[in-house]
Design an enzyme around this catalytic site. Structure first.
Site, PDB file in Angstrom:
ATOM      1  N   HIS A  40       0.839  -1.193   0.000  1.00 35.34           N
ATOM      2  CA  HIS A  40       0.000   0.000   0.000  1.00 35.34           C
ATOM      3  C   HIS A  40       0.879   1.250   0.000  1.00 35.34           C
ATOM      4  CE1 HIS A  40      -3.489  -2.528   1.708  1.00 35.34           C
ATOM      5  NE2 HIS A  40      -3.549  -2.446   0.408  1.00 35.34           N
ATOM      6  N   HIS A  72      -0.007  -9.714   2.128  1.00 39.71           N
ATOM      7  CA  HIS A  72      -1.292  -9.928   2.819  1.00 39.71           C
ATOM      8  C   HIS A  72      -1.827 -11.344   2.652  1.00 39.71           C
ATOM      9  CE1 HIS A  72      -1.565  -5.689   3.174  1.00 39.71           C
ATOM     10  NE2 HIS A  72      -1.913  -5.451   1.943  1.00 39.71           N
ATOM     11  N   CYS A  94       3.483 -12.933   3.817  1.00 40.18           N
ATOM     12  CA  CYS A  94       4.354 -12.801   4.989  1.00 40.18           C
ATOM     13  C   CYS A  94       4.164 -14.022   5.893  1.00 40.18           C
ATOM     14  CB  CYS A  94       3.997 -11.528   5.752  1.00 40.18           C
ATOM     15  SG  CYS A  94       4.963 -11.372   7.254  1.00 40.18           S
ATOM     16  N   HIS A 122     -10.416  -5.691   4.347  1.00 45.65           N
ATOM     17  CA  HIS A 122      -8.973  -5.711   4.110  1.00 45.65           C
ATOM     18  C   HIS A 122      -8.589  -7.091   3.558  1.00 45.65           C
ATOM     19  CE1 HIS A 122      -4.661  -5.798   4.837  1.00 45.65           C
ATOM     20  NE2 HIS A 122      -4.708  -4.485   4.956  1.00 45.65           N
ATOM     21  N   GLU A 124      -6.091  -9.022   3.930  1.00 44.87           N
ATOM     22  CA  GLU A 124      -5.603 -10.007   4.917  1.00 44.87           C
ATOM     23  C   GLU A 124      -6.781 -10.600   5.705  1.00 44.87           C
ATOM     24  OE1 GLU A 124      -2.609  -8.687   7.787  1.00 44.87           O
ATOM     25  OE2 GLU A 124      -3.263 -10.302   9.102  1.00 44.87           O
ATOM     26  N   THR A 162      -2.850  -8.984  11.543  1.00 47.03           N
ATOM     27  CA  THR A 162      -1.497  -8.789  12.098  1.00 47.03           C
ATOM     28  C   THR A 162      -1.180  -7.332  12.463  1.00 47.03           C
ATOM     29  OG1 THR A 162      -0.667  -8.650   9.830  1.00 47.03           O
ATOM     30  CG2 THR A 162      -0.438 -10.778  10.932  1.00 47.03           C
ATOM     31  N   ASN A 220      -1.746   0.248   8.317  1.00 53.28           N
ATOM     32  CA  ASN A 220      -0.809   0.398   9.448  1.00 53.28           C
ATOM     33  C   ASN A 220      -0.252   1.818   9.511  1.00 53.28           C
ATOM     34  OD1 ASN A 220       2.279   0.318   8.701  1.00 53.28           O
ATOM     35  ND2 ASN A 220       1.267  -1.046   7.248  1.00 53.28           N
ATOM     36  N   SER A 262       4.960  -0.245   5.126  1.00 53.77           N
ATOM     37  CA  SER A 262       5.072  -0.361   3.671  1.00 53.77           C
ATOM     38  C   SER A 262       5.844   0.812   3.065  1.00 53.77           C
ATOM     39  CB  SER A 262       3.667  -0.468   3.058  1.00 53.77           C
ATOM     40  OG  SER A 262       2.789   0.453   3.655  1.00 53.77           O
TER      41      SER A 262
END
Ligand code: SF4
Length: 278
Positions: A40, A72, A94, A122, A124, A162, A220, A262
């Protein structure tokens, strides 16, 4: 003006790994695609495109070459589609996200209704939901204690996006417990996120202004910006050095700099260099 970089800031292990895998793939022959933007961060995505790594939103849009799964992760259905596509698949999920996906599936297999603490929509979170649903679980996504359904019944399993904040997880757990339920909790919050949030909070509390660097579409980074704004009223969220305005720092003796997971080091260096030149 003193410029202080947060002790933990910028590209985390998972993002750096995904970038390295993408750049490594780009060196080989043939087209390279990422399923959705690799990270992102619009500046980085643009840079990747110039190096031959292009974004596609759908597997069906690609008929040859390499396709990269971003950090993600993807849902099991998308993974199956990729495996069946005949394309070379580079999995940059990840490892912390893979662990959360396994935790979601494990809770579901154990008979739990699964509560995913995270941001609705989202990618993830979509992956975590799909992993639990594939094992037959009913799944709820809650982003805050207010979202906790009133009709929960034991056994409940909780798994976490996460990048969530520990305080939010605790608040959600408190709400579930208020309903008389002791959930089974898989705390899958990544320490990279916690370290960046703690370091940002500490720094923002002692400087005159704070600059937070990262994509506006990065959850994040947005969370880092929120934390900084709570501690320091002169906090600015920018995507790149070009957005900075020297007038913001006219009466500042100290400026703190942090960046989302990111954000590559080159973008942080550019901002720090600019601020130091004022
Ligand atoms: S924030 Fe943590 S979980 Fe997310 S990509 Fe980075 S290292 Fe992985």
């Amino acid at each position: 003006m003193k410029v202080i970089r947060a002790k933990h800031a910028g590209a985390c292990y998972g993002v750096q790994r995904a970038l390295d895998m993408a750049l490594e793939s780009a060196k080989r022959q043939g087209p390279v695609y990422t399923l959705g933007p690799l990270i992102h961060n619009p500046g980085v995505v643009e840079d990747l495109a110039q190096r031959g790594v292009h974004v596609v939103e759908d597997v069906s849009a690609v008929d040859e070459g390499v396709i990269i799964i971003r950090s993600h992760g993807v849902t099991p259905d998308v993974r199956a589609m990729l495996d069946a596509s005949g394309l070379e698949v580079v999995d940059a999920t990840c490892p912390h996200v893979s662990r959360a996906q396994k935790a979601a599936a494990q809770l579901a297999r154990g008979g739990c209704r699964v509560v995913v603490v995270g941001e609705q929509g989202h990618p993830e979170v979509e992956g975590l939901m799909a992993c639990a649903r594939r094992e037959g679980a009913e799944v709820d996504v809650v982003s805050s204690p207010d979202d906790v359904p009133s009709d929960l019944f034991s056994p409940i399993g909780v798994v976490v996006q996460t990048t969530q904040r520990r305080e939010n997880l605790d608040a959600v757990l408190g709400q579930i417990e208020e309903n008389g339920i002791s959930p089974q909790v898989k705390n899958t919050i990544c320490t990279a996120t916690t370290h960046r949030q703690d370091a940002a909070k500490q720094l923002a509390g002692k400087v005159d202004a704070m600059v937070v660097i990262g994509g506006r579409n990065s959850s994040n980074t947005t969370r880092l910006a929120e934390i900084c704004s709570q501690e320091c009223t002169c906090s600015y969220h920018v995507e790149s050095v070009d957005e900075l305005d020297s007038a913001w720092f006219e009466s500042c003796d100290t400026v703190g700099v942090t960046a989302g997971a990111s954000t590559p080091d080159s973008q942080i260096d550019a901002v720090v260099g600019y601020l130091e030149s004022l």
